[in-house]
Design a protein around this motif. Structure first.
Motif, PDB file in Angstrom:
ATOM      1  N   SER A 142       0.850  -1.186   0.000  1.00 30.59           N
ATOM      2  CA  SER A 142       0.000   0.000   0.000  1.00 30.59           C
ATOM      3  C   SER A 142       0.884   1.233   0.000  1.00 30.59           C
ATOM      4  N   PRO A 143       0.505   2.275  -0.741  1.00 33.95           N
ATOM      5  CA  PRO A 143       1.289   3.518  -0.695  1.00 33.95           C
ATOM      6  C   PRO A 143       1.234   4.180   0.679  1.00 33.95           C
ATOM      7  N   TYR A 144       0.312   3.713   1.518  1.00 34.16           N
ATOM      8  CA  TYR A 144       0.183   4.263   2.869  1.00 34.16           C
ATOM      9  C   TYR A 144       0.893   3.390   3.901  1.00 34.16           C
ATOM     10  N   PRO A 152      -6.301  -3.458  -3.563  1.00 40.81           N
ATOM     11  CA  PRO A 152      -7.049  -2.489  -4.371  1.00 40.81           C
ATOM     12  C   PRO A 152      -7.454  -3.092  -5.712  1.00 40.81           C
ATOM     13  N   THR A 156      -9.033   2.110 -12.255  1.00 44.23           N
ATOM     14  CA  THR A 156      -8.624   3.416 -11.732  1.00 44.23           C
ATOM     15  C   THR A 156      -9.617   4.523 -12.064  1.00 44.23           C
ATOM     16  N   ASN A 184      -6.167   4.984  -3.270  1.00 44.26           N
ATOM     17  CA  ASN A 184      -4.886   5.089  -3.973  1.00 44.26           C
ATOM     18  C   ASN A 184      -4.918   6.134  -5.085  1.00 44.26           C
TER      19      ASN A 184
END
Length: 301
Positions: A142-144, A152, A156, A184
């Motif tokens: 995850s980008p977090y 995800p 998009t 995201n």
């Protein structure tokens, strides 16, 4: 290098019910960051506490640490019907987050739990583990820097993801995948689509929407989070997550509701507001990190 004595000192702060809850939260997240068997053991010892909020966060941190040493205690918490539903739910989610398929049988057993939040969580955890087994070549990141309860979606397009997110006839796993894909994407249209999710679906779903909005830290969703926190008929586990999200967003527009509900009749709501106010202070300070237990310990004479 963190010493055994330092881990013990932080662990004792976590276990000390006389300490303010925000201080215990900071100790907990320090242990999560330190990691290792000793940290897992100290966190595991705190499940006898009286705060459902703290126990929920204990399970969350054990899941995020992805240390298989935590599996036995998380199974015990999931099986303990005397624990609050939000604590059992988080234990189930943490078992899915750790990612070991050996827990599939226990999770499947609780997919039919009479507590809907527990049943739905275990269903999601089973789906996540099955997805991991079938997609070993795909990154589970995850980008977090969080371990999420569903990967995800590959889509998009915000409009398409919003449609899936809000469609209550869809499988919960698919809606979760849309939720994390929207996070995201992260633009304002995605944030507003997610905020609509606070008004539909199960309490578990709305709770997760609140969590994701907190990760995004976008002020555009403050009105929806505030309205949900202020709605006393809403599930406490949803209101709690909205409070924590407002603390993470940490703009002046968040303060009024957090202060107002820091004395709420629901313990988990008022404690969440108290912790959120501490998060607000941190986000608006020059402190290096929220999980400051080790820093404070090493700075003391």
């Amino acid at each position: 290098m963190v010493t055994e004595q330092e881990v013990e000192a932080i662990g004792r702060t976590l276990l000390d019910a006389a300490q303010p809850l925000p201080a215990r939260f900071r100790a907990l997240f320090t242990l999560r960051n330190v990691g290792g068997r000793a940290a897992v053991d100290w966190i595991s010892r705190a499940f006898g506490d009286g705060s459902a909020l703290l126990k929920h966060e204990l399970a969350f941190c054990l899941g995020q640490m992805q240390d298989e040493a935590a599996i036995p205690v998380l199974i015990r918490v999931l099986e303990d019907t005397g624990q609050e539903p939000m604590v059992r739910h988080e234990a189930g989610e943490a078992l899915g987050a750790i990612g070991n398929p050996k827990v599939l049988d226990i999770l499947k057993r609780y997919c039919e739990d009479p507590v809907v939040e527990v049943a739905e969580t275990c269903q999601l955890a089973v789906k996540r583990l099955e997805w991991l087994q079938e997609n070993k070549d795909k990154p589970d990141t995850s980008p977090y820097r969080s371990v999420d309860p569903a990967p995800p979606a590959e889509e998009t397009d915000v409009a398409k993801l919003r449609e899936i997110l809000l469609d209550e006839s869809r499988e919960l796993f698919d809606r979760y995948r849309a939720m994390f894909a929207l996070r995201n994407v992260g633009n304002q249209d995605a944030v507003l689509a997610l905020a609509e999710g606070l008004r539909c679906g199960s309490a578990l779903f709305r709770h997760e929407v609140g969590y994701v909005l907190g990760q995004l830290q976008d002020e555009a969703c403050v009105p929806q989070l505030t309205a949900t926190l202020c709605q006393r008929s809403e599930s406490p586990m949803v209101r709690h997550e909205c409070a924590e999200a407002l603390g993470a967003i940490a703009r002046p527009s968040c303060l009024r509701a957090l202060r107002a509900f820091a004395a709420d009749g629901e313990r988990v709501v008022r404690e969440s507001c108290q912790v959120a106010l501490d998060m607000y202070e941190y986000e608006n300070s020059t402190e290096f990190q929220y999980a400051d237990g080790l820093c404070k310990l090493q700075a003391s004479p």
